[in-house]
Design an enzyme around this catalytic site. Structure first.
Site, PDB file in Angstrom:
ATOM      1  N   SER A   1       0.821  -1.208   0.000  1.00 43.03           N
ATOM      2  CA  SER A   1       0.000   0.000   0.000  1.00 43.03           C
ATOM      3  C   SER A   1       0.852   1.253   0.000  1.00 43.03           C
ATOM      4  O   SER A   1       1.915   1.307   0.629  1.00 43.03           O
ATOM      5  CB  SER A   1      -0.912   0.011   1.234  1.00 43.03           C
ATOM      6  OG  SER A   1      -1.635   1.211   1.324  1.00 43.03           O
ATOM      7  N   ASP A   2       0.382   2.268  -0.734  1.00 46.43           N
ATOM      8  CA  ASP A   2       0.956   3.593  -0.592  1.00 46.43           C
ATOM      9  C   ASP A   2       0.645   4.117   0.802  1.00 46.43           C
ATOM     10  O   ASP A   2      -0.268   3.621   1.474  1.00 46.43           O
ATOM     11  CB  ASP A   2       0.367   4.546  -1.633  1.00 46.43           C
ATOM     12  CG  ASP A   2       0.849   4.231  -3.042  1.00 46.43           C
ATOM     13  OD1 ASP A   2       1.970   3.719  -3.173  1.00 46.43           O
ATOM     14  OD2 ASP A   2       0.094   4.493  -3.997  1.00 46.43           O
ATOM     15  N   LYS A   3       1.384   5.132   1.216  1.00 46.94           N
ATOM     16  CA  LYS A   3       1.161   5.692   2.544  1.00 46.94           C
ATOM     17  C   LYS A   3       0.196   6.864   2.510  1.00 46.94           C
ATOM     18  O   LYS A   3      -0.896   6.807   3.079  1.00 46.94           O
ATOM     19  CB  LYS A   3       2.479   6.142   3.170  1.00 46.94           C
ATOM     20  CG  LYS A   3       2.321   6.776   4.555  1.00 46.94           C
ATOM     21  CD  LYS A   3       3.626   7.262   5.103  1.00 46.94           C
ATOM     22  CE  LYS A   3       4.117   8.481   4.364  1.00 46.94           C
ATOM     23  NZ  LYS A   3       3.254   9.683   4.597  1.00 46.94           N
TER      24      LYS A   3
ATOM     25  N   LYS B   1       8.394  -0.388  -7.561  1.00 43.96           N
ATOM     26  CA  LYS B   1       7.122  -1.063  -7.295  1.00 43.96           C
ATOM     27  C   LYS B   1       6.961  -2.314  -8.147  1.00 43.96           C
ATOM     28  O   LYS B   1       6.572  -3.373  -7.646  1.00 43.96           O
ATOM     29  CB  LYS B   1       5.952  -0.106  -7.552  1.00 43.96           C
ATOM     30  CG  LYS B   1       5.649   0.853  -6.425  1.00 43.96           C
ATOM     31  CD  LYS B   1       4.336   1.571  -6.683  1.00 43.96           C
ATOM     32  CE  LYS B   1       3.928   2.401  -5.485  1.00 43.96           C
ATOM     33  NZ  LYS B   1       2.599   3.036  -5.686  1.00 43.96           N
TER      34      LYS B   1
END
Length: 839
Positions: free
Chosen positions: A104-106, A475
């Site tokens: 997940s992105d933050k 990624k």
């Protein structure tokens, strides 16, 4: 990159194809055997034998299976849409149930993306900013040199154990992200600063603003001028969030100035942008050129360059610093790089996003509006910047994400955070959220990933949950490495450059609010609220889909098998005609698949579904134990249906009328004027039974169809007993469907014309209904006994969930792939060449 990433067919679709082929083979064999039995054993004419064989085939083909599978997906998609998860591809729902790692992105996903500047660091102190102020006054800035000056990682609790520092509050008011590079900061903090960071530069620690006092508005205007001018963001109504436009980080700085009483609009109007270097994640800064104003810049001639960005990119370009945050040639002193690095490291360690605000004086007419400026205008020259201060920005973790991550961990799903922030910031946020644990203590940075070999990368992705300073190229390599380790990976992304990773992931998840159209097109699922907790809810729904598909197969397959095998074994056991007519078979298929199958397709999650580990990659849809349960259900239905038929046959076959003729003649033996013939299947007026064929057809149809209701009620719970009050709640459609089946069966049994002409049936008496309901109850009890046996075997550690990797029936094995972890034209994939897991 996107066009070179191939999409894979989901496990369920592959297995549905394979199961369909096995069913087709089984149906063909059964139909052939039925034809031979009818022609050779019972002596039916060839054409009638062919018709009987076709009845068997029609009965056993699961015509409604495809519709129910689609309905199962569609129902799950509808449920997820109500929780802000929009699925673009129906089969992708099933993939969610297999996810073992969520990357997940933050910002905005794990955090609230509601940036607030809570601190401003100058060369000789710290200012705390009141972000909840209701009045616009300079006293919202207060000098507090001890504010967050401790080393968060070394805070001790009363027992002497390491504490996680500031606890996440339920309202989300805790520190989050940063923007400094670990490679520039890691070794720069002095040893004596381990417990407390120095609050003043060694160059000059004098200040006109004492600790605990507030500066005036002029000071704030000049100190934050870079954040105001080097920005295109606009505040919302009355400085609020309603109607705000622009980057949340930029808005946070402008709002801090607004709360201190600065008229940011007049500042921008007095100093419009002459030219600019737009921000890019490649060089991580933005720069604008303006005409000077004495009250803001301390000079009135020349031009002023404002630069804001990551401190690791700007500090090497700095030669001086603004003493105490004051602006003007008289307040410039040599830069103390160790001080700024220590401050940035400390603030990042508290989970704050840190932006450096810098400026420089340029000769007049250095830049005009027609020039095309690029990054080299700033970083292509010798160091020349003056650092004014550090804007420390809060992005609170989402409170619901803490619980969602706990739920994911209990479900055996790892959560990895991939962010562009500094390593210390990422670790701090990961610690608050529960992503950092004893097994995954450290973070790895993008540059470190770039330097790793393929084997090292595969180890790194399994031993780290936090990836800092990661690029879009990182990624896609992380995705491929996780897949090479046998993980089913979900990846989030919002930018154009994230599209290849989203497409390569087993489950690409794009952001609905902040995401680009390219990212959304490459993803299988879109988060309407950009919230990580939504992904966990979607994983739960994906597990429900898998369970419900197996429940549908546990119900549909025995019922379809029983329809065909009842015809076959009925003749083998001595019946001179098929116990079910073609129209009865089609009707049973329709009502059972659509009405009863729908119940299982929409069955809610069973308790404890998120306490089980993720489904094994390549797990069979129909494994050994489910195959046994299907076979058991088929045998029960066939045995009880034929049992009811022969019971009634023995009761009624010997009955005669006053003339000594059979009261219920078999259609082939009937010679009277009132009997049916092969050309006229309807007998009598539909109010009484006139042939044994009608009696048998009626008994078989009602026993089989109503016993299917018992199979459905039992299949609602995969292992939990249905002999429990839970049977009466949880799925409102279950009992409505059962009632509808009963009504339909009564309708075709008792309505004249429908019963005798269409279905070749007749009204049933009390004895027949008693026999029917006896076998309905026995069917339910037998299925529950089978589940009790499964629970016993499971308690003894038998693989009743079909998780054994050595059992590969009904599984397609793809050929091994030699594709690299990332496409060959990716900037950071030259040395990567790993073999993907065979599915």
């Amino acid at each position: 990159l996107v066009s070179k990433v191939e999409k894979k067919k989901t496990n369920v679709l592959v297995q549905i194809d394979i199961v369909s082929k096995w069913i087709a083979v089984f149906v063909c064999c059964t139909a052939l055997v039925t034809f031979l039995v009818a022609f050779l054993y019972t002596g039916q004419p060839a054409l009638d034998a062919v018709s009987t064989g076709l009845v068997t085939a029609v009965a056993m083909i699961p015509e409604g299976l495809a519709a129910i599978v689609t309905l199962t997906y569609a129902w799950a998609v509808s449920n997820m849409a109500t929780h802000n998860a929009i699925v673009r591809v129906l089969p992708a729902v099933e993939t969610l149930g297999s996810v073992t790692v969520i990357c997940s992105d933050k910002t905005g996903t794990l955090t609230m993306n509601l940036m607030s500047m809570i601190a401003f660091v100058t060369s000789n102190g710290r200012f705390k900013v009141d972000t909840n102020a209701s009045e616009r006054v300079a006293t919202n800035f207060v000098r507090e040199d001890k504010f967050m000056a401790h080393n968060r990682n070394e805070v001790k609790n009363e027992d002497g154990d390491e504490s996680k520092g500031e606890e996440l509050k339920k309202d989300g008011a805790v520190a989050p992200g940063s923007s400094v590079d670990e490679s520039a900061l890691a070794a720069e903090v002095p040893a004596e600063a381990a417990s407390e960071i120095p609050v003043a530069s060694q160059a000059n620690d004098e200040s006109d603003i004492a600790n605990g006092q507030s500066p005036d508005t002029n000071f704030v205007r000049a100190a934050l001028a870079t954040g105001i001018l080097c920005s295109h963001s606009e505040l919302g109504v009355d400085g609020g969030r309603d109607g705000e436009l622009g980057n949340p980080t930029e808005i946070a700085i402008v709002r801090a100035a607004y709360l201190a009483g600065v008229d940011h609009k007049s500042v921008r109007a007095n100093q419009p942008i002459i030219n600019e270097v737009p921000f890019s994640s490649e060089y991580k800064f933005m720069a604008t050129v303006h005409e000077p104003r004495p009250e803001v810049d301390g000079v009135s001639e020349g031009q002023i360059l404002h630069v804001k960005g990551a401190i690791d990119r700007l500090l090497p370009l700095a030669t001086s610093q603004a003493r105490g945050g004051k602006i003007g040639p008289d307040f410039v002193e040599p830069v103390d790089k160790e001080y700024w690095l220590a401050q940035a490291e400390n603030m990042s360690g508290h989970g704050l996003r840190v932006l450096a605000l810098c400026r420089a004086y340029l000769p007049a007419d250095s830049v005009d509006r027609k020039q095309q400026l690029d990054q080299t205008f700033v970083n292509g020259r010798e160091p020349f910047l003056t650092i004014v201060g550090l804007a420390c920005i809060l992005d609170p973790p989402r409170p619901e994400c803490v619980d969602a991550i706990k739920e994911a961990h209990s479900a055996g799903v790892r959560v990895a955070m991939i962010t562009g922030d500094h390593k210390a910031t990422a670790l701090a946020i990961g610690d608050m959220l529960g992503i950092v644990d004893k097994k995954h203590r450290e973070a790895v940075t993008g540059p470190e990933l770039d330097a790793m070999s393929d084997e090292e990368l595969r180890v790194a992705v399994m031993t780290h949950n936090v990836f800092a300073r990661a690029s879009p190229e990182n990624k896609i390599r992380i995705v491929k490495a996780l897949q090479a380790e046998g993980q089913v990976c979900s990846m989030t992304g919002d930018g154009v450059n994230d599209a290849p990773a989203l497409k390569a992931a087993d489950m690409g998840v794009a952001m609905g609010k902040e995401g680009t159209d390219v990212a959304r097109e490459a993803a299988e699922m879109i988060l309407a609220d950009d919230n990580f907790a939504t992904i966990v809810r979607a994983v739960r729904e994906g597990r429900v889909v898998w369970d419900n598909l197996r429940k549908v197969l546990l119900f549909n397959t025995p019922v379809n098998n029983a329809q065909g095998l009842t015809v076959l074994f009925g003749m083998i056991c001595g019946l001179e005609f098929a116990p079910l007519t073609p129209i009865q078979v089609l009707f049973c298929n329709l009502v059972c698949a659509v009405v009863l199958g729908f119940v299982l397709a929409v069955e809610p999650a069973e308790s404890g579904i998120m306490s089980n580990p993720p489904r094994r990659v390549g797990k069979r849809l129909i494994g050994r134990y489910l195959l046994f349960r299907i076979a058991f259900g088929s045998v029960i239905l066939v045995a009880f249906t034929l049992g009811a038929v022969f019971w009634i046959d023995n009761l009624y076959k010997g009955e005669t009328n006053d003339a000594g003729e059979p009261l219920y003649p078999i259609i082939s033996e009937c010679t009277g004027d009132d009997c049916t013939t092969d050309e006229d299947p309807g007998a009598g007026d539909g109010t009484t039974c006139t042939t044994m064929n009608q009696v048998v057809h009626t008994q078989a149809s009602n026993t089989l169809t109503l016993s299917a209701v018992s199979i459905m009620l039992s299949a609602r719970f995969a292992y939990n007993s249905s002999l429990h009050p839970r049977l009466f709640y949880g799925n409102k459609y279950a009992w409505f469907s059962a009632l509808l089946i009963v009504i339909l069966q009564v309708f075709i049994t008792y309505v004249p014309g429908v019963n005798n002409i269409v279905f070749q049936m007749c009204p049933m008496d009390g004895v027949q209904w008693g026999i029917c309901f006896l076998f309905v109850v026995l069917t339910f009890l037998c299925m529950e006994a089978e589940k009790a046996l499964m629970r016993l075997l499971k308690s003894k550690k038998y693989d009743t969930d079909d998780d054994d990797e050595n059992d590969q029936y009904f599984v397609a094995n793809d050929a091994p792939s030699n594709e690299p972890f990332a496409p060959t034209d990716s900037q950071r994939s030259a040395t990567m060449n790993a073999t993907l897991l065979r599915k």
